[in-house]
Structure formats: structure tokens, C-alpha cells
Design a protein around this motif. Structure first.
Motif, mmCIF file in Angstrom:
data_model
loop_
_atom_site.group_PDB
_atom_site.id
_atom_site.type_symbol
_atom_site.label_atom_id
_atom_site.label_comp_id
_atom_site.label_asym_id
_atom_site.label_seq_id
_atom_site.Cartn_x
_atom_site.Cartn_y
_atom_site.Cartn_z
ATOM 1 N N ALA A 51 0.869 -1.177 0.000
ATOM 2 C CA ALA A 51 0.000 0.000 0.000
ATOM 3 C C ALA A 51 0.904 1.224 0.000
ATOM 4 C CB ALA A 51 -0.891 0.000 1.234
ATOM 5 N N VAL A 52 0.569 2.217 -0.808
ATOM 6 C CA VAL A 52 1.422 3.395 -0.964
ATOM 7 C C VAL A 52 0.603 4.661 -0.722
ATOM 8 C CG1 VAL A 52 2.987 4.655 -2.492
ATOM 9 C CG2 VAL A 52 2.762 2.169 -2.718
ATOM 10 N N ARG A 74 5.032 3.301 2.862
ATOM 11 C CA ARG A 74 4.661 2.045 2.211
ATOM 12 C C ARG A 74 4.441 0.976 3.275
ATOM 13 N NH1 ARG A 74 5.948 1.029 -3.249
ATOM 14 N NH2 ARG A 74 6.436 2.966 -4.368
ATOM 15 N N GLU A 75 3.432 0.163 3.068
ATOM 16 C CA GLU A 75 3.120 -0.921 3.994
ATOM 17 C C GLU A 75 2.803 -2.187 3.201
ATOM 18 O OE1 GLU A 75 2.687 -1.492 7.439
ATOM 19 O OE2 GLU A 75 3.877 0.327 7.695
ATOM 20 N N ALA A 122 -6.471 -2.126 5.457
ATOM 21 C CA ALA A 122 -5.665 -2.099 6.682
ATOM 22 C C ALA A 122 -4.264 -1.549 6.401
ATOM 23 C CB ALA A 122 -5.567 -3.504 7.273
ATOM 24 N N ALA A 123 -3.664 -1.968 5.290
ATOM 25 C CA ALA A 123 -2.323 -1.493 4.942
ATOM 26 C C ALA A 123 -2.334 -0.005 4.618
ATOM 27 C CB ALA A 123 -1.772 -2.297 3.764
ATOM 28 N N LEU A 124 -3.355 0.463 3.932
ATOM 29 C CA LEU A 124 -3.463 1.892 3.624
ATOM 30 C C LEU A 124 -3.684 2.713 4.891
ATOM 31 C CD1 LEU A 124 -5.471 1.830 0.281
ATOM 32 C CD2 LEU A 124 -3.259 2.941 0.642
ATOM 33 N N ARG A 138 -2.477 1.971 7.861
ATOM 34 C CA ARG A 138 -1.163 2.051 8.521
ATOM 35 C C ARG A 138 -0.267 3.070 7.822
ATOM 36 N NH1 ARG A 138 -1.732 -3.619 8.261
ATOM 37 N NH2 ARG A 138 -0.095 -3.760 6.678
ATOM 38 N N ALA A 139 -0.255 3.027 6.494
ATOM 39 C CA ALA A 139 0.586 3.957 5.737
ATOM 40 C C ALA A 139 0.117 5.400 5.925
ATOM 41 C CB ALA A 139 0.567 3.577 4.256
ATOM 42 N N ALA A 140 -1.193 5.612 5.924
ATOM 43 C CA ALA A 140 -1.739 6.963 6.108
ATOM 44 C C ALA A 140 -1.390 7.506 7.487
ATOM 45 C CB ALA A 140 -3.253 6.946 5.907
ATOM 46 N N ASN A 141 -1.430 6.654 8.512
ATOM 47 C CA ASN A 141 -1.062 7.086 9.867
ATOM 48 C C ASN A 141 0.423 7.436 9.959
ATOM 49 O OD1 ASN A 141 -3.138 7.042 12.185
ATOM 50 N ND2 ASN A 141 -3.723 5.274 10.957
ATOM 51 N N LYS A 142 1.272 6.704 9.257
ATOM 52 C CA LYS A 142 2.700 7.022 9.236
ATOM 53 C C LYS A 142 2.934 8.396 8.623
ATOM 54 C CE LYS A 142 5.052 2.543 9.279
ATOM 55 N NZ LYS A 142 5.979 1.641 8.546
#
Length: 199
Positions: free
Chosen positions: A142-143, A166-167, A180-182, A184-188
Motif C-alpha cells: 500500500a502506498v 509504504r506498507e 488495513a495497509a493503507l 497504517r501507511a496513512a497514519n505514518k
């Protein structure tokens, strides 16, 4: 007599066959996706700021492939598909703006405003472009790419910075895994933006 009966019968059969071909809207997905912030401001906490000390976080602009509630999958240099059965509750640019506001409010002491509140207390503005918010098929990740633009009070200066996260999806490109991966990436990205903005 036979001719009189045949005409209504043909009309009825035609209506039945037509109703079998016509669809009144796409089949809804089994569930909808949203973004949840890892950090949120404490309930009941009050903050006060002078007009110039406020920060208004604007909804980022986005390319055409992100102006939808679906999750794009970059398949190559010039090919984009969408994750099957994956649909956000609203446009990803609006979801990301809300998550960014929550994160900046939680991780800094700034008074964060929404677009609708901007005219009441004009201060700094955080604008930008959500350049990527989807899946890279080649890396199975996810980017999220956000080009931030911080505009000072009265527009006297503009500072730009690019953020990327990226996750790994950890398996097949499916709706829940991609969502879920997006998240995590958005929170980063949101955490990095909050760190850049400082206290």
C-alpha cells in the motif's frame, strides 16, 4: 379473438425479459472501508489560540484515479485497476484530511481547524496533494504519497514537503488487507507531517 389475446401477452413477455436485463445500480460491496487515526486528541481538552496561531488543514487535491471511493492498483507504468469489493465510505482525500487533523491535534499543541471554520480564525493553512493512495501490484504494498504545502498567515511564505509511506499487504490484494495497509501507511504519513509542523 386470438389476435386480441396475443398482443397483451407479447407485451407482458417483453416487459419481463426487459426487467431481467436492466439493473438499477451496481451491487453494493459486503462492507465499507474507513481510516482510523492511531492518535486522537483527549476528550474534554480545551485549547486557545490567537487567530494567527491556528492551523487550517484543507482537503488535499487528488488525481483523477483517486477521485473515487475505490482503491486503485497500479499494475504498471500505464495501467490502473481497482481492488475487487473494496470501497471507502467517502473519497480518500476527505478521509485522509480528517485523519491528518486528528493526528496533528493529538501530537501537537496547535488549534486545528477544518475548512468550514477557516473564516472565523484565519491562520496558517496546510494544503497539498494526495498523489498516491492505493496499491502497487509489483511490490504488493500500500502506498501513500502526500505533497504538503504550508502557507503562512496572510500567505507571506509557502513551504513544501513530500511525505511517503509504504506498507506490505502480506498476501493477496484483497479489500480488507488493502484497507488495513493503507490505514497504517496513512497514519505514518500523518505522524511525519505532525512532526514536521512541530509543537
Amino acid at each position: 379473438m386470438t389476435r386480441r389475446l396475443r398482443m397483451p401477452l407479447l407485451l407482458a413477455l417483453g416487459a419481463v425479459s426487459l426487467s431481467a436485463c436492466v439493473s438499477f445500480g451496481a451491487k453494493p460491496p459486503p462492507f465499507l472501508l474507513t481510516l482510523d487515526a492511531d492518535a486522537a486528541p483527549a476528550a474534554g481538552a480545551a485549547r486557545t489560540a490567537a487567530d494567527a496561531a491556528t492551523l487550517t488543514i484543507l482537503i488535499p487535491t487528488a488525481p483523477q484515479k483517486l477521485r473515487t471511493v475505490r482503491i486503485p492498483v497500479q499494475q504498471g507504468a500505464g495501467s490502473v485497476a481497482y481492488v475487487k469489493d473494496a470501497q471507502w465510505v467517502e473519497a480518500p482525500s476527505r478521509l485522509f484530511q480528517r485523519l491528518l487533523s486528528e493526528t496533528v491535534s493529538a501530537r501537537t499543541s496547535r488549534v486545528v481547524l477544518d475548512e468550514g471554520q477557516y473564516l472565523t480564525a484565519p491562520g496558517e493553512q496546510l494544503a497539498g496533494q494526495l498523489m498516491e493512495f492505493g496499491v502497487d501490484e509489483q511490490t504488493n504494498e500500500a502506498v501513500v504519497v502526500y505533497q504538503a504545502m504550508l502557507v503562512s498567515t496572510a500567505g507571506k511564505s509557502v513551504t513544501q514537503r513530500r511525505f511517503e509511506a509504504r506498507e506490505a499487504l502480506g498476501g493477496k490484494v484483497e479489500a480488507k488487507a488493502a484497507g488495513a495497509a493503507l490505514t497504517r501507511a496513512a497514519n505514518k504519513v500523518a505522524t511525519d507531517v505532525a512532526g514536521w509542523l512541530g509543537s
